[in-house]
Design a protein around this motif. Sequence first.
Motif, PDB file in Angstrom:
ATOM      1  N   THR C 200       0.978  -1.304   0.105  1.00 43.59           N
ATOM      2  CA  THR C 200       0.019   0.140   0.067  1.00 43.59           C
ATOM      3  C   THR C 200       1.017   1.309   0.013  1.00 43.59           C
ATOM      4  O   THR C 200       0.513   2.221  -0.695  1.00 43.59           O
ATOM      5  CB  THR C 200      -1.008   0.041   1.132  1.00 43.59           C
ATOM      6  N   GLU C 203       2.013   1.519  -3.416  1.00 44.65           N
ATOM      7  CA  GLU C 203       1.216   2.020  -4.245  1.00 44.65           C
ATOM      8  C   GLU C 203       0.875   3.574  -4.106  1.00 44.65           C
ATOM      9  O   GLU C 203       0.583   4.338  -4.979  1.00 44.65           O
ATOM     10  CB  GLU C 203      -0.171   1.207  -4.264  1.00 44.65           C
ATOM     11  N   LYS C 204       0.748   3.947  -2.825  1.00 43.43           N
ATOM     12  CA  LYS C 204       0.636   5.440  -2.571  1.00 43.43           C
ATOM     13  C   LYS C 204       1.829   6.321  -3.170  1.00 43.43           C
ATOM     14  O   LYS C 204       1.914   7.529  -3.139  1.00 43.43           O
ATOM     15  CB  LYS C 204       0.280   5.670  -1.336  1.00 43.43           C
ATOM     16  N   ARG C 209       1.674  -2.470  -7.260  1.00 41.23           N
ATOM     17  CA  ARG C 209       1.718  -3.112  -6.385  1.00 41.23           C
ATOM     18  C   ARG C 209       2.022  -4.637  -6.902  1.00 41.23           C
ATOM     19  O   ARG C 209       2.915  -5.440  -6.132  1.00 41.23           O
ATOM     20  CB  ARG C 209       0.308  -3.359  -5.857  1.00 41.23           C
ATOM     21  N   LYS C 236      -5.236  -7.388  -4.744  1.00 37.50           N
ATOM     22  CA  LYS C 236      -6.606  -7.233  -4.050  1.00 37.50           C
ATOM     23  C   LYS C 236      -7.631  -8.303  -4.493  1.00 37.50           C
ATOM     24  O   LYS C 236      -8.856  -7.663  -4.491  1.00 37.50           O
ATOM     25  CB  LYS C 236      -7.135  -5.504  -4.086  1.00 37.50           C
ATOM     26  N   SER C 298      -5.909  -1.260   3.575  1.00 38.65           N
ATOM     27  CA  SER C 298      -6.268  -0.274   2.309  1.00 38.65           C
ATOM     28  C   SER C 298      -7.247   0.568   2.681  1.00 38.65           C
ATOM     29  O   SER C 298      -7.074   1.923   2.665  1.00 38.65           O
ATOM     30  CB  SER C 298      -7.085  -1.331   1.465  1.00 38.65           C
TER      31      SER C 298
ATOM     32  N   MET D 264      -0.304   7.599   4.575  1.00 41.32           N
ATOM     33  CA  MET D 264      -0.498   6.174   4.719  1.00 41.32           C
ATOM     34  C   MET D 264       0.003   5.633   6.182  1.00 41.32           C
ATOM     35  O   MET D 264       0.923   5.565   6.575  1.00 41.32           O
ATOM     36  CB  MET D 264       0.517   5.350   3.841  1.00 41.32           C
TER      37      MET D 264
END
Lengths: 303, 303, 303, 303
Positions: C200, C203-204, C209, C236, C298, D264
């Motif tokens: 995560t 991803e951010k 991912r 996911k 998430s 995050m």
Amino acid sequence: MKIRKNIKKQAKPITFIGLGNMGLPMAQNLINAGHQLNVYNRTAGKADALSGDFEICTSIKEACEGQEIIISMLAEDDVLYQICEGEEGLLNVMQEGAIHISMSTISPDTSRDLSEKHRHKNQHYLSSPVFGRPNAAAEAKLYICTSGEDTIKQKVKSILELLGQAVYDFGTDPGAANVVKLAGNFMIMASMETMAEAFTLAEKQGLDREQVANFFGETVFNAPIYKNYGTLIAKKQYQPVGFKSSLGFKDARLASKMALDAEMPAPLLSLVYNRLLSALAKGNNDSDWVEGIAGGVSNDAGI
Amino acid sequence: MKIRKNIKKQAKPITFIGLGNMGLPMAQNLINAGHQLNVYNRTAGKADALSGDFEICTSIKEACEGQEIIISMLAEDDVLYQICEGEEGLLNVMQEGAIHISMSTISPDTSRDLSEKHRHKNQHYLSSPVFGRPNAAAEAKLYICTSGEDTIKQKVKSILELLGQAVYDFGTDPGAANVVKLAGNFMIMASMETMAEAFTLAEKQGLDREQVANFFGETVFNAPIYKNYGTLIAKKQYQPVGFKSSLGFKDARLASKMALDAEMPAPLLSLVYNRLLSALAKGNNDSDWVEGIAGGVSNDAGI
Amino acid sequence: MKIRKNIKKQAKPITFIGLGNMGLPMAQNLINAGHQLNVYNRTAGKADALSGDFEICTSIKEACEGQEIIISMLAEDDVLYQICEGEEGLLNVMQEGAIHISMSTISPDTSRDLSEKHRHKNQHYLSSPVFGRPNAAAEAKLYICTSGEDTIKQKVKSILELLGQAVYDFGTDPGAANVVKLAGNFMIMASMETMAEAFTLAEKQGLDREQVANFFGETVFNAPIYKNYGTLIAKKQYQPVGFKSSLGFKDARLASKMALDAEMPAPLLSLVYNRLLSALAKGNNDSDWVEGIAGGVSNDAGI
Amino acid sequence: MKIRKNIKKQAKPITFIGLGNMGLPMAQNLINAGHQLNVYNRTAGKADALSGDFEICTSIKEACEGQEIIISMLAEDDVLYQICEGEEGLLNVMQEGAIHISMSTISPDTSRDLSEKHRHKNQHYLSSPVFGRPNAAAEAKLYICTSGEDTIKQKVKSILELLGQAVYDFGTDPGAANVVKLAGNFMIMASMETMAEAFTLAEKQGLDREQVANFFGETVFNAPIYKNYGTLIAKKQYQPVGFKSSLGFKDARLASKMALDAEMPAPLLSLVYNRLLSALAKGNNDSDWVEGIAGGVSNDAGI
């Protein structure tokens, strides 16, 4: 441009920088006490809410000319630095011997740094962060923490007393008062997490949140923090927004930085830091910090 | 063996089971108010500290014979079950219509279960846990939470008022008052963690812990919990032991069980649970819970 | 009612109790190897998926009569106790000298207790929990952990080897193998939290991912857990459900109980415990545990 | 001062900056492959351990003159900035078109910033952080992550392949490879916490830590991280120091900063961050990070 709104017999003139939710009622209290105010706010128009004897200045330089006392009440470290540095910043435009009373919630290191920089210019810096929400500011019920040069504290004592119900001093380290302020905001956030978990647990066990909150607020936790925030948390009443999640997170972030510098593991601080960071991640920057924390607890609990 | 110590005009006789740190001063307050007491404690000799009109009973059966009001104040669920069950237990020896006022800190499920069992015997059970340390018990300054049958609350109201400064009711679910008690003890432990982290952070930033504690205790956190525990935490004063880490952990464990049953994730509860479990793991069961929590924070911070 | 489906030359007959996702392919492997099976499942109809030489029994008693080897593979401690206790339970109906191979994921204390109870009946109990999902069970690729009486291990070695790729022994404490199983399931859940936070974060920060998951699964984390769960977490992909959040939480709960009994603070265990408890609180009991954990990460991150 | 130690037929010359535990064996591998090396280290004397064809340079300027390829392998962001900036820094002394291969573990923002600065000088920057401890570096078994300009990757491909067993690319964002590296180091720390809690739990339940570690390392967690660190954690073998707690904390800190920038919340990251910050607070900066984490788990558990 100077707009003289009113003329009457004055106490010592003061420059006030930052007319946000907190600064505005504080400035008004100084005007009410007879001080002539030079006010400056980066966004124009905020001063319209003031009444009495004050001048709206369009630059920091204009606001500080010939002034001995400058008060700043701003949103964060970066804004304060913008106000202080640069050709037209406080450090450059304040006269020698003038005093900068710094009341924003900022990191101790910023205070230590600015104090040193003012000293190099033969100016003075006094850390004076406050506890209290806007209504407490309006009623001059703030608690004010100070740290810095003792002689300066004496000189501005009567001014600070117009803004709050008590002044507590924490010695000569300019950062000390900021440590107390950030530690206190951490304690408030931790109390919100505490209440949110306790009330949610009670709710999920079939009890009435408000009844539980009232009990604690009237007995073993009968402090303002628990009474006021307790009611909001119990009622899940997150409007109107009193203090934004983004500002709460800023304080959690500054406290975490302070803990890092001090080599201090603080798991409860990490917990509320992550709670509010989650609020920001979800786009709820402008929600009340009570919602940022207590709403997170409810969400995790499926209610 | 019955030892009649004193004879004078009496209020309604009461049976009091459990003469520990809390039970002893509570029992004394009832005697002082004119109630004749039958007292029972598993470990003999505790009653020697009482004065006035009371009888020391050597069995629960003897203590309850012909009595309408039985108060229990014990260390934990298991002990209460031992007192209640079995051939000579409360459930078997209490007469029909008698009332068991259960003041121990136990889980809500234990209250719900015992309430049901008493009901089957045509007896009554009233949950009545208390907030306050032994000195508050001695001064009849406890806060008492009740839940259960409303008619029973009316019958014993005057007795409970002899033991505390206020009685708060939480409805008819026998477990409700226990939920409040455990939620409150969680809140107290969370407050200790909060203060310990805040004061340690301040200390490591060069401030004086006591000065910081005093400030908060006099201003935004001016509740007994913050004043009293705040001073102990600031001074790192962990003697004399007021409440053992092992008992604090028991409450964290019961609260965690309650959270599990309610499907309620509670990360701050997990934090203080682990804090005290660590104290137990290190063999510090008999340390004060303030040391169990605040000592852990200090240890992590290398001070 | 006995239904003889098939007759052929047999290895030693075995009773198999529990035909869930795991039990069914395990039972089939035993049949395939030539063992005649008596199968029993509380919910009828599960055995229809089996083929070969087996008998469907309608009671535990019928299933165990004259049998030397009984295998149980059930959902949790409570179900195992229901199978073992009572007039028609295993403890009562197993003949002297018979062996109960207990392969469910249960607490070590349950194993210790049942082992003792079987011993009193002159029966034997062998803890034999397994690692692996249903497809590994079907391919006889399970890892089997054992603990208990050494002579019994020798007797059933060839049977266990039909079910898994390797058998690891952990000594004579009947609970030891269950400790390993629960510790392992905790490690798997912790690995999911680890990957979910890492992916995560990536991803951010703008990364893909799956690319990140593939890199770790091929290099420093090239273990099945990271490869398999890593792909699911990266994508996911939470369907189809392989292992329910409710069962994952059960294991986190059992591990927490084990940590409590051992006086062992385990903050990462508390973290995954709360993660899955939140999934349950939101009504997602039947979601895959990967979703229970990674979906929570998430959600907190606002994605 | 230039010391020509050896002369033989050469591949393309390379400048190598940073001869620490990692840089030294990496530089040696390049020499062994026939590259003539200019080496520079802030602390003199480190190059004495090298053998073959290289020159020890006493300034960055001297090391970079006329060179097309410069590799840096340094301890942290600040050191890299010191090497890059200033009159004699890389940005000033590298010729146009030269390539800076940045292999240190640094924050993605540092890479993004330096990439931009090199671009303004018509130089190239390639992020190339590595996974592997010094022995993996010596055996050219590192895993190398790259991100940045694709044409540059092609140009230095053959050089990177001399240093590691595989190169994984993560696109054109110069920070991307650093995100992967920091995410990976977080995953390693999280794995240590996972194993430490699991093995300590097993130990306190009476099992042998090493036997448990071996089981997992051979079965479901058969990845290098679990095998290697698993053995160290099981044996509580914290000597010799392979990677310091202070460096581990640096990575936890950088990962936390990265999480902050990405909004995050990462509670497991906070957990290992606090674990290592506690090691630092206790003065154990120079302990192995395995001890920093696993020693903390043991300490909390009273063993």
